[in-house]
Design an enzyme around this catalytic site. Sequence first.
Site, PDB file in Angstrom:
ATOM      1  N   ARG B  79      -4.311  -5.061 -13.443  1.00  0.00           N
ATOM      2  CA  ARG B  79      -3.079  -4.704 -12.862  1.00  0.00           C
ATOM      3  C   ARG B  79      -2.340  -6.177 -12.758  1.00  0.00           C
ATOM      4  O   ARG B  79      -3.185  -6.845 -12.115  1.00  0.00           O
ATOM      5  CB  ARG B  79      -3.047  -3.688 -11.876  1.00  0.00           C
ATOM      6  CG  ARG B  79      -3.574  -2.428 -12.045  1.00  0.00           C
ATOM      7  CD  ARG B  79      -3.362  -1.541 -10.708  1.00  0.00           C
ATOM      8  NE  ARG B  79      -1.854  -1.144 -10.532  1.00  0.00           N
ATOM      9  CZ  ARG B  79      -1.586  -0.524  -9.230  1.00  0.00           C
ATOM     10  NH1 ARG B  79      -2.090  -0.472  -8.253  1.00  0.00           N
ATOM     11  NH2 ARG B  79      -0.287  -0.473  -9.224  1.00  0.00           N
ATOM     12  N   ASP B 226       1.500  -7.052  -1.737  1.00  0.00           N
ATOM     13  CA  ASP B 226       0.739  -7.306  -2.897  1.00  0.00           C
ATOM     14  C   ASP B 226       0.580  -8.665  -3.286  1.00  0.00           C
ATOM     15  O   ASP B 226      -0.153  -9.107  -3.827  1.00  0.00           O
ATOM     16  CB  ASP B 226       1.012  -6.415  -3.989  1.00  0.00           C
ATOM     17  CG  ASP B 226       0.892  -4.738  -3.797  1.00  0.00           C
ATOM     18  OD1 ASP B 226       1.498  -4.234  -3.044  1.00  0.00           O
ATOM     19  OD2 ASP B 226      -0.185  -4.292  -4.221  1.00  0.00           O
TER      20      ASP B 226
END
Lengths: 346, 346
Positions: B79, B226
């Site tokens: 990801r 993140d």
Amino acid sequence: PIERSQDGTLRLLDQRALPHQERWIEVRTAEEAVAAIRALAVRGAPAIGIAAAYTIALIAEREGVEQARSAAHALASARPTAVNLGWACRRMLARLEACAGDGQDVASALASEADAIAHEQHAADRAIATAGAELVPPGGRLLTICNTGALATGAEGTALAVALEAHRRGRLAEVLVLETRPLLQGARLTTWELARAGVPHRLLCDSAAATACARGLVDCVFVGADRIARNGDVANKIGTYMLAVLARHHGIPFYVAAPLSTFDPATPDGRSIPIEERAPAEVSEFAGQAIAPARTKVWNPAFDITPAALVSAIVCERGVLRPPLATAIARVAGSAERSRRAGGAA
Amino acid sequence: PIERSQDGTLRLLDQRALPHQERWIEVRTAEEAVAAIRALAVRGAPAIGIAAAYTIALIAEREGVEQARSAAHALASARPTAVNLGWACRRMLARLEACAGDGQDVASALASEADAIAHEQHAADRAIATAGAELVPPGGRLLTICNTGALATGAEGTALAVALEAHRRGRLAEVLVLETRPLLQGARLTTWELARAGVPHRLLCDSAAATACARGLVDCVFVGADRIARNGDVANKIGTYMLAVLARHHGIPFYVAAPLSTFDPATPDGRSIPIEERAPAEVSEFAGQAIAPARTKVWNPAFDITPAALVSAIVCERGVLRPPLATAIARVAGSAERSRRAGGAA
């Protein structure tokens, strides 16, 4: 999506079943109409007003004046936030009392009054679309929430009618459609209407509106309204106030499109507007399947209030109302009220 | 939620099945780990870093050094947005190369390194909870998005650990949990963790955050991250930037809680952070059932960028970083980098 059938019942396109199924439900009693409005089988501030008006006319014909009177009272309080519902019921009641006093045929008078409300909505929607389309810049990208198209008004729509008109004039690049949790009117209804009209659009989560604004994907925001207070505060679908704050932060114009029947001269400001809180299960379940753990507490306000200060303009059938909104609203609402009392169209 | 089992496989609590089912999945290969990360069976920036680290150690033991090296490269790009994943993979690779050169037992060295990463996360989470709880005013109501609890870090959590710690200290009145469309990590995971911890909370739609702020129901916003760029711009779950704008508009402090492994010295600012766009079906379907009409175009960015200017403070294991964030970040990230190079804990 609101039709009278030959046998004297009212037929409603069941908006809960869209976009998968075009299912119609039949309304024969006031209780059935109240239930359909509460369950959102018919929704959209103008549309529920029209559905209520036709129900009252229907009851007058099938059950008599007394039943029509009590139906009007029951329908007026079926949902609290959208003012069009109470407005339509009061208008039907006024006609009923006037005719009853005069010895006129109440049932046929009420049928005409319901037709008049529906026809006025058509004219209002057309005028809103025409005036609003001028506000969309050439090649504009329009962001919207909930459903404000034909399904919501029974005619052409309000904010979505602006998008359709701008598309017809070749000045609309794209509509960004917020899915509109919890009941997904954007994902289910607005996409369906835009696809049928051939308007380019993309669907996004409500929470992605902010980054869409930051990335320069939005030229204007258009929303509908469930009630507009005298000072210009706007009650509309939950998430609308979020859009108003985001639009202000990013320097994007924020427009409200609504007919005069959505303006409430009796409400001074947003604090006086009752906000419906709906069932927790709308948030904690999807299609009967639990999303959240059992017994999770939910806060589910169906509407929010956008203060007038964040509204760039309100588009109604009298044109584009600019700040100061209180002054502009007093002008058009006053003249609408006078022409209505004189028996003309609002 | 990340365990090594006796037979040398990795067991992950499948977060897709929560809150209804506590289902564990077993990972034996790099491909299975990549698939679990992409499908969000394991999610949360720190947690996917830890899962990747343990997978690399596992592959070294089962398949050898060469396979572990290629697993690290494959996992690093599973990801794109969360930097902890690449950070953990680079750290494992560095240890691998160092040991391989030295002729050490690579497999056991990598197992220790993965343990170190997990243990450091525990320490970081504890320090974040302690420092963050001081920021919650007595009787405070905290608004959060997504899941930043134990599930997201493998330890105590970041933003949610702050809420738990504030609750233990008796200073938290309520957590308002945004459901977090499209995958409902708030509705499914955060409510589940808060219920198990006995923390009062209510669930609401993402679009209701604005009206919650306007009604005075929110004293502080806490979110995870993140990736945090050198200048303090923050990538986090879609909707975070919306909260930052709303918090600023309403004068509510907006706090980011994240370990130093989430800080990316290689990224100058938010524009350089790749934002993952995920499958349209996440938005247009629910549990395999279509929500929107077939072929509806969807825009589904999984993250957004909050500019540093909207961040009141970042809480990390070194304490509370206040603006100017670029300076504060340079101070702690530099010292973290030095201690890491010296073989100490980050």
